[in-house]
Design an enzyme around this catalytic site. Sequence first.
Site, PDB file in Angstrom:
ATOM      1  N   ASP A  28      -1.502  -5.030  -1.224  1.00  0.00           N
ATOM      2  CA  ASP A  28      -0.381  -4.353  -1.462  1.00  0.00           C
ATOM      3  C   ASP A  28      -1.150  -3.583  -3.039  1.00  0.00           C
ATOM      4  O   ASP A  28      -2.021  -3.716  -3.715  1.00  0.00           O
ATOM      5  CB  ASP A  28       0.394  -5.202  -2.795  1.00  0.00           C
ATOM      6  CG  ASP A  28       1.773  -4.252  -2.374  1.00  0.00           C
ATOM      7  OD1 ASP A  28       1.950  -3.286  -2.197  1.00  0.00           O
ATOM      8  OD2 ASP A  28       2.193  -5.208  -3.732  1.00  0.00           O
TER       9      ASP A  28
ATOM     10  N   LEU B 113     -15.582 -12.689  14.186  1.00  0.00           N
ATOM     11  CA  LEU B 113     -14.869 -12.727  12.948  1.00  0.00           C
ATOM     12  C   LEU B 113     -13.776 -12.464  14.004  1.00  0.00           C
ATOM     13  O   LEU B 113     -14.095 -11.812  15.054  1.00  0.00           O
ATOM     14  CB  LEU B 113     -14.657 -11.928  12.348  1.00  0.00           C
ATOM     15  CG  LEU B 113     -13.594 -11.550  10.938  1.00  0.00           C
ATOM     16  CD1 LEU B 113     -13.900 -12.515  10.322  1.00  0.00           C
ATOM     17  CD2 LEU B 113     -13.861 -10.403  10.348  1.00  0.00           C
TER      18      LEU B 113
ATOM     19  N   HIS C 292      -3.447   4.993   1.294  1.00  0.00           N
ATOM     20  CA  HIS C 292      -3.604   4.384   2.580  1.00  0.00           C
ATOM     21  C   HIS C 292      -5.442   3.833   3.485  1.00  0.00           C
ATOM     22  O   HIS C 292      -5.861   3.409   3.606  1.00  0.00           O
ATOM     23  CB  HIS C 292      -2.151   4.250   3.599  1.00  0.00           C
ATOM     24  CG  HIS C 292      -1.041   4.351   3.199  1.00  0.00           C
ATOM     25  ND1 HIS C 292      -0.424   2.874   2.469  1.00  0.00           N
ATOM     26  CD2 HIS C 292       0.099   4.556   2.972  1.00  0.00           C
ATOM     27  CE1 HIS C 292       0.372   2.857   2.120  1.00  0.00           C
ATOM     28  NE2 HIS C 292       1.125   3.909   2.733  1.00  0.00           N
TER      29      HIS C 292
HETATM   30  C1  FPP Z   1       0.622  -1.368   1.001  1.00  0.00           C
HETATM   31  O1  FPP Z   1       0.339  -0.495   0.334  1.00  0.00           O
HETATM   32  C2  FPP Z   1       0.133  -0.807   2.264  1.00  0.00           C
HETATM   33  C3  FPP Z   1       0.779  -0.476   3.437  1.00  0.00           C
HETATM   34  C4  FPP Z   1       2.215  -0.695   3.829  1.00  0.00           C
HETATM   35  C5  FPP Z   1      -0.343  -0.379   4.412  1.00  0.00           C
HETATM   36  C6  FPP Z   1      -1.762  -0.890   4.500  1.00  0.00           C
HETATM   37  C7  FPP Z   1      -2.507  -0.362   5.206  1.00  0.00           C
HETATM   38  C8  FPP Z   1      -3.376  -0.391   5.235  1.00  0.00           C
HETATM   39  C9  FPP Z   1      -4.697  -0.730   3.972  1.00  0.00           C
HETATM   40  C10 FPP Z   1      -3.820   0.384   6.686  1.00  0.00           C
HETATM   41  C11 FPP Z   1      -4.928  -0.597   7.495  1.00  0.00           C
HETATM   42  C12 FPP Z   1      -5.610  -0.261   8.659  1.00  0.00           C
HETATM   43  C13 FPP Z   1      -5.632  -0.618   9.959  1.00  0.00           C
HETATM   44  C14 FPP Z   1      -5.815   0.165  11.706  1.00  0.00           C
HETATM   45  C15 FPP Z   1      -5.596  -1.823   9.938  1.00  0.00           C
HETATM   46  P1  FPP Z   1       2.915   0.369  -0.659  1.00  0.00           P
HETATM   47  O2  FPP Z   1       2.156   1.150   0.063  1.00  0.00           O
HETATM   48  O3  FPP Z   1       3.552  -0.988  -0.971  1.00  0.00           O
HETATM   49  O4  FPP Z   1       2.231   0.267  -2.321  1.00  0.00           O
HETATM   50  P2  FPP Z   1       2.863   0.404  -3.729  1.00  0.00           P
HETATM   51  O5  FPP Z   1       3.581  -0.908  -4.197  1.00  0.00           O
HETATM   52  O6  FPP Z   1       2.232   0.658  -4.565  1.00  0.00           O
HETATM   53  O7  FPP Z   1       3.561   1.306  -3.100  1.00  0.00           O
END
Ligand code: FPP
Length: 305
Positions: free
Chosen positions: A82, A193, A99
């Site tokens: 998050d 893993l 992201h």
């Molecule tokens: C939450 O942060 C994160 C997500 C909804 C996306 C997470 C995805 C990745 C890190 C990419 C992973 C890629 C692969 C291929 C597995 P948020 O956007 O809700 O953060 P905020 O609460 O600060 O808005």
Amino acid sequence: MLSSLRLPIPIYCSNSSNNNNNSLISPRQNRRLIRNQTPGFPNRLLATTNEYVEVKEYETTEQLPEGLQAEAMPRHVAVIMDGNGRWAKQRGLAPSAGHEEGVRSLRAIMELCGKWGIKVLTVFAFSTDNWIRPRVEVDFLMSLFQKVLESEMEKFKREGIRVSIIGDSSKLSPSLQKLINHIEETTKNNSRLHLMVAVSYSGKYDVVQACKAIAAQAKDGLIQLEDINESLIEQELETNCAEYPSPDLLIRTSGELRISNFLLWQVAYTELFFAEALWPDFGEAEFIEALTSFQQRKRRFGART
Ligand code: FPP
């Protein structure tokens, strides 16, 4: 390294399906086929009890940071990644930049899991509830998943990483579904893993799809009401493609203190760790802090020990 370790006793279950036809099937069906073809069936782990057994062997490939003990490492770590949006906003950037940075953090944590002997890493990449985000962000995330899975394929093969994508894949594009089937099939025998990526996933979704699968078996006369128990439900949860389906440790970054519909059934006895760092800032030092906290916990699984 050889050491003595107390672990929950595994419950084993037989499985006889032998269907090799994996064309035109959903990633979920494909995962079931892979699971059923896994060498070692019926001797594979399906659930754990609250009892303990002595296990003699413990493998690590590299030395652990000072203070961490090999015999007390979690086998399965789950992460709610998050804070990507906030990380980007602090820099005046669009969520997509957060992201992209989040992928960098994920690569680093995967690397450490492989080095330190953690066998399963489950990450919450996209919730069933994230579909209502702005279209541009959803489209970006879907193409990011596709791009990263495609570009990392060789690395997964080279580094012995098995990849499974759990969640409601029927909502994903046909090309992403095809790629998921391909990557799961290609990496299914890797064992260093196991990376489980939750996409279009929620804990409630998982329980509902398990209930549907069990109801279908009951309708077809394959099981009776008395056959329904915790072990049967666990067999039908999507995390059951992993050797250790329930996380020992769940980390959530960004200071939020919620489970947010992640692995609801599976976290029954999971240790929780909430990190202040936003996911793109979560690195080795923060991971060590979470693991150190985990190793200081006394897990009782309801017993009086
Ligand atoms: C939450 O942060 C994160 C997500 C909804 C996306 C997470 C995805 C990745 C890190 C990419 C992973 C890629 C692969 C291929 C597995 P948020 O956007 O809700 O953060 P905020 O609460 O600060 O808005």
